[in-house]
Design an enzyme around this catalytic site. Structure first.
Site, short mmCIF file in Angstrom:
data_model
loop_
_atom_site.label_atom_id
_atom_site.label_comp_id
_atom_site.label_asym_id
_atom_site.label_seq_id
_atom_site.Cartn_x
_atom_site.Cartn_y
_atom_site.Cartn_z
N GLN A 174 -14.37 2.79 1.47
CA GLN A 174 -13.77 2.34 0.36
C GLN A 174 -13.46 3.85 -0.50
OE1 GLN A 174 -16.00 0.11 -2.47
NE2 GLN A 174 -14.37 -0.54 -3.71
N HIS A 220 -7.34 -5.77 1.92
CA HIS A 220 -5.99 -5.31 2.82
C HIS A 220 -5.45 -6.57 3.57
CE1 HIS A 220 -6.88 -0.94 2.28
NE2 HIS A 220 -8.03 -1.22 2.33
N HIS A 258 -10.33 -4.85 -3.62
CA HIS A 258 -9.16 -5.21 -3.10
C HIS A 258 -9.14 -5.64 -1.65
CE1 HIS A 258 -10.06 -0.88 -2.47
NE2 HIS A 258 -9.19 -1.03 -1.41
N ASP A 310 0.72 -1.38 0.11
CA ASP A 310 -0.14 0.10 0.18
C ASP A 310 0.80 1.34 0.02
OD1 ASP A 310 -3.25 0.49 0.84
OD2 ASP A 310 -1.76 2.13 1.24
N ILE A 311 0.38 2.31 -0.72
CA ILE A 311 1.11 3.42 -0.91
C ILE A 311 1.27 4.30 0.33
CG2 ILE A 311 -0.62 5.06 -1.58
CD1 ILE A 311 1.36 5.92 -3.92
N ASN A 356 -13.21 -3.08 2.06
CA ASN A 356 -13.99 -2.13 2.18
C ASN A 356 -15.21 -2.13 0.93
OD1 ASN A 356 -12.86 -1.25 4.76
ND2 ASN A 356 -11.41 0.06 3.64
P1 5GP Z 1 -9.79 1.68 0.45
O1 5GP Z 1 -9.89 2.82 1.15
O2 5GP Z 1 -10.26 1.74 -0.87
O3 5GP Z 1 -10.21 0.19 1.08
O4 5GP Z 1 -8.26 1.35 0.13
C1 5GP Z 1 -7.64 2.16 -0.87
C2 5GP Z 1 -6.27 1.78 -0.54
O5 5GP Z 1 -5.10 1.95 -1.54
C3 5GP Z 1 -5.54 2.84 0.57
O6 5GP Z 1 -5.13 2.09 1.80
C4 5GP Z 1 -4.61 3.63 -0.35
O7 5GP Z 1 -3.33 3.93 0.55
C5 5GP Z 1 -4.26 2.65 -1.37
N1 5GP Z 1 -3.72 3.25 -2.73
C6 5GP Z 1 -4.27 4.21 -3.27
N2 5GP Z 1 -3.66 4.76 -4.45
C7 5GP Z 1 -2.83 3.73 -4.41
C8 5GP Z 1 -1.58 3.59 -5.24
O8 5GP Z 1 -1.37 4.26 -6.37
N3 5GP Z 1 -0.65 2.62 -5.14
C9 5GP Z 1 -0.87 1.96 -3.98
N4 5GP Z 1 0.41 1.06 -3.90
N5 5GP Z 1 -1.64 2.01 -3.09
C10 5GP Z 1 -2.75 2.97 -3.38
#
Ligand code: 5GP
Ligand code: ZN
Length: 137
Positions: free
Chosen positions: A93, A101, A99, A30-31, A86
């Protein structure tokens, strides 16, 4: 999907450090990690959320979570691992490509995956349980 960042990463069009890859999924770090080693499992085909995801891909993601998650616990010497996912903005989300985690957990790491305990309305929940049982059939 053309404008989806996770489609591009999963396809290898945007470079990323890959922990695991097969024909169906790619696992990357994760970034903006919640903890050391926080990774996400990305299916290679686009689905916005779990409800749109084909059953086979859902099964595959669960197996990869188990296999890669176990290796992550060993590699990072973590004390535990959250596997979470999420669906919808209200559920946290932010990227609308399904995806999972994988969040390694360490004693006293301060990661805030928690909630305040509420109270349950037994009668309402019984009604909803009956409704859900009918909907699921
Ligand atoms: P969500 O909140 O949708 O469940 O999680 C999205 C996740 O994707 C977040 O933890 C966010 O930091 C990660 N993320 C968003 N953009 C990127 C990206 O370009 N590269 C990577 N490696 N992670 C990302
Ligand atoms: Zn996508």
């Amino acid at each position: 999907m053309a404008d989806c960042i996770f489609c591009k990463i999963a396809a290898g069009e945007i470079p990323s450090t890959t922990l695991y890859e097969d024909a169906d999924v790619r696992v990357i770090f994760d970034i903006a990690p919640a903890s050391l080693g926080h990774a996400v499992i990305l299916p290679k085909t686009h689905a916005a959320n779990v409800f749109e995801l084909p059953d086979e891909t859902l099964q595959k993601a669960a197996l990869v979570a188990k296999k890669v998650g176990a290796a992550m616990v060993e590699a990072f010497h973590s004390d535990g691992l959250n596997v979470l996912q999420n669906n919808g903005e209200a559920a946290g989300q932010t990227v609308f490509h399904y995806h999972v985690h994988l969040i390694p957990r360490y004693h006293d790491d301060g990661v805030g995956i928690t909630w305040k305990q509420g109270s349950a309305d037994g009668a309402l929940l019984k009604e909803k349980a009956d409704l859900i049982a009918r909907l699921v059939k």
